[in-house]
Design an enzyme around this catalytic site. Sequence first.
Site, mmCIF file in Angstrom:
data_model
loop_
_atom_site.group_PDB
_atom_site.id
_atom_site.type_symbol
_atom_site.label_atom_id
_atom_site.label_comp_id
_atom_site.label_asym_id
_atom_site.label_seq_id
_atom_site.Cartn_x
_atom_site.Cartn_y
_atom_site.Cartn_z
ATOM 1 N N HIS A 1 -14.613 6.305 -10.884
ATOM 2 C CA HIS A 1 -13.990 5.086 -10.245
ATOM 3 C C HIS A 1 -14.797 3.823 -10.469
ATOM 4 C CE1 HIS A 1 -12.825 2.397 -6.932
ATOM 5 N NE2 HIS A 1 -11.583 3.186 -6.755
ATOM 6 N N SER B 1 -4.771 -3.007 -5.263
ATOM 7 C CA SER B 1 -3.855 -3.478 -4.195
ATOM 8 C C SER B 1 -2.467 -3.007 -4.231
ATOM 9 C CB SER B 1 -3.737 -5.155 -4.227
ATOM 10 O OG SER B 1 -5.276 -5.646 -4.252
ATOM 11 N N GLU C 1 -6.926 0.833 -13.224
ATOM 12 C CA GLU C 1 -7.497 0.146 -12.166
ATOM 13 C C GLU C 1 -8.198 -1.197 -12.551
ATOM 14 O OE1 GLU C 1 -7.494 2.477 -8.129
ATOM 15 O OE2 GLU C 1 -9.483 2.643 -9.124
ATOM 16 N N ASN D 1 -6.803 7.123 -1.661
ATOM 17 C CA ASN D 1 -8.253 7.223 -1.915
ATOM 18 C C ASN D 1 -9.175 6.440 -0.601
ATOM 19 O OD1 ASN D 1 -11.202 6.868 -2.782
ATOM 20 N ND2 ASN D 1 -10.662 5.433 -4.292
ATOM 21 N N TRP D 2 -9.307 7.382 0.369
ATOM 22 C CA TRP D 2 -9.961 6.686 1.489
ATOM 23 C C TRP D 2 -11.329 6.082 1.416
ATOM 24 C CZ3 TRP D 2 -8.689 11.349 5.862
ATOM 25 C CH2 TRP D 2 -7.492 11.174 5.915
ATOM 26 N N LYS D 3 -12.010 6.279 0.314
ATOM 27 C CA LYS D 3 -13.469 5.786 -0.002
ATOM 28 C C LYS D 3 -14.195 6.525 1.198
ATOM 29 C CE LYS D 3 -11.361 2.266 -2.779
ATOM 30 N NZ LYS D 3 -11.339 0.884 -3.316
ATOM 31 N N GLY E 1 -6.068 2.402 -2.468
ATOM 32 C CA GLY E 1 -7.128 2.462 -1.583
ATOM 33 C C GLY E 1 -6.800 2.175 0.090
ATOM 34 N N GLY E 2 -6.870 0.838 0.175
ATOM 35 C CA GLY E 2 -6.965 0.147 1.590
ATOM 36 C C GLY E 2 -5.573 0.624 2.383
HETATM 37 P P1 PGA Z 1 -6.910 -0.737 -3.238
HETATM 38 O O1 PGA Z 1 -7.979 0.391 -3.813
HETATM 39 O O2 PGA Z 1 -5.836 -0.007 -3.014
HETATM 40 O O3 PGA Z 1 -7.857 -1.206 -1.944
HETATM 41 O O4 PGA Z 1 -7.002 -1.948 -4.107
HETATM 42 C C1 PGA Z 1 -7.950 1.100 -5.065
HETATM 43 C C2 PGA Z 1 -8.944 1.735 -5.687
HETATM 44 O O5 PGA Z 1 -10.023 1.375 -5.452
HETATM 45 O O6 PGA Z 1 -8.969 3.046 -5.700
#
Ligand code: PGA
Length: 255
Positions: free
Chosen positions: A93, A213, A163, A8-10, A234-235
């Site tokens: 999300h 995370s 999540e 998920n590149w956001k 995500g990150g």
């Molecule tokens: P994260 O994000 O891996 O940076 O915690 C996950 C998400 O929000 O889908």
Amino acid sequence: MKKIIIANWKMHPDTADEAARLARDTERALPRSLGADVVIAPPFPFLVPVRAVLTRISLASQDVSGHEQGAHTGEVSWQELVATGVKYAIIGHSERRMHSGETEDMINRKIRTALGHSIGAILCVGERERVGADIPPIVSEQVRSALASVRKEMLKNLIVAYEPVWAISTSAGAPVSDTPERMFRARLTIEKEIAACSDAASAKKVRIIYGGSVAADTISVIIREGRMDGALVGGASLDPQGFGAIVRRATEAGK
Ligand code: PGA
């Protein structure tokens, strides 16, 4: 069940060139033989340039309109996504629930739209505040309302991402991943709720994954001890080498 790892590149990166480079580097960082499904969800404007460089990775959008078509400024329809090569859509999300006013009703419409048109729906659920070992009722409630009026034949295209909002890397106090014990409890809670909306056999076909995370050094435990079918990343998905390591370890842990 085949594992699935979703990037998920956001709202990253800023340009089409950077997106294409990131996608290409991610492809190169993957293990030669892929034992898991791998998916990238870039921002809408970069779906096309990212698709152009992908060979082994599938494409997801970060949202889909709950409207079929017509006068809905700013929305992106399922037809438009399918025409762009999108196979999955992230829906509900927590960032959209919290910052974009997305309601249970809107999420339910989006889920029905995606599943009704054979788009894989990645439904995100999770409590906001860190609580004890028990999975709070909000998780079941989110699953129940998202799946209202969804026929059980449609569930084969559903993925549910647990999540916990407090575990997302950009939340205050994070990055801190949930414990594998809680992941497994969440898995059972979600499976039970899906079974209540359909039946036990249909619920067993739904992949239940974890997000919050996720990193290369936690993915094996998430899969082996948390009994998750994969992860929403995500990150860490913005670092091709790190993401490649997540995919490799997920494949090994899932054997
Ligand atoms: P994260 O994000 O891996 O940076 O915690 C996950 C998400 O929000 O889908």
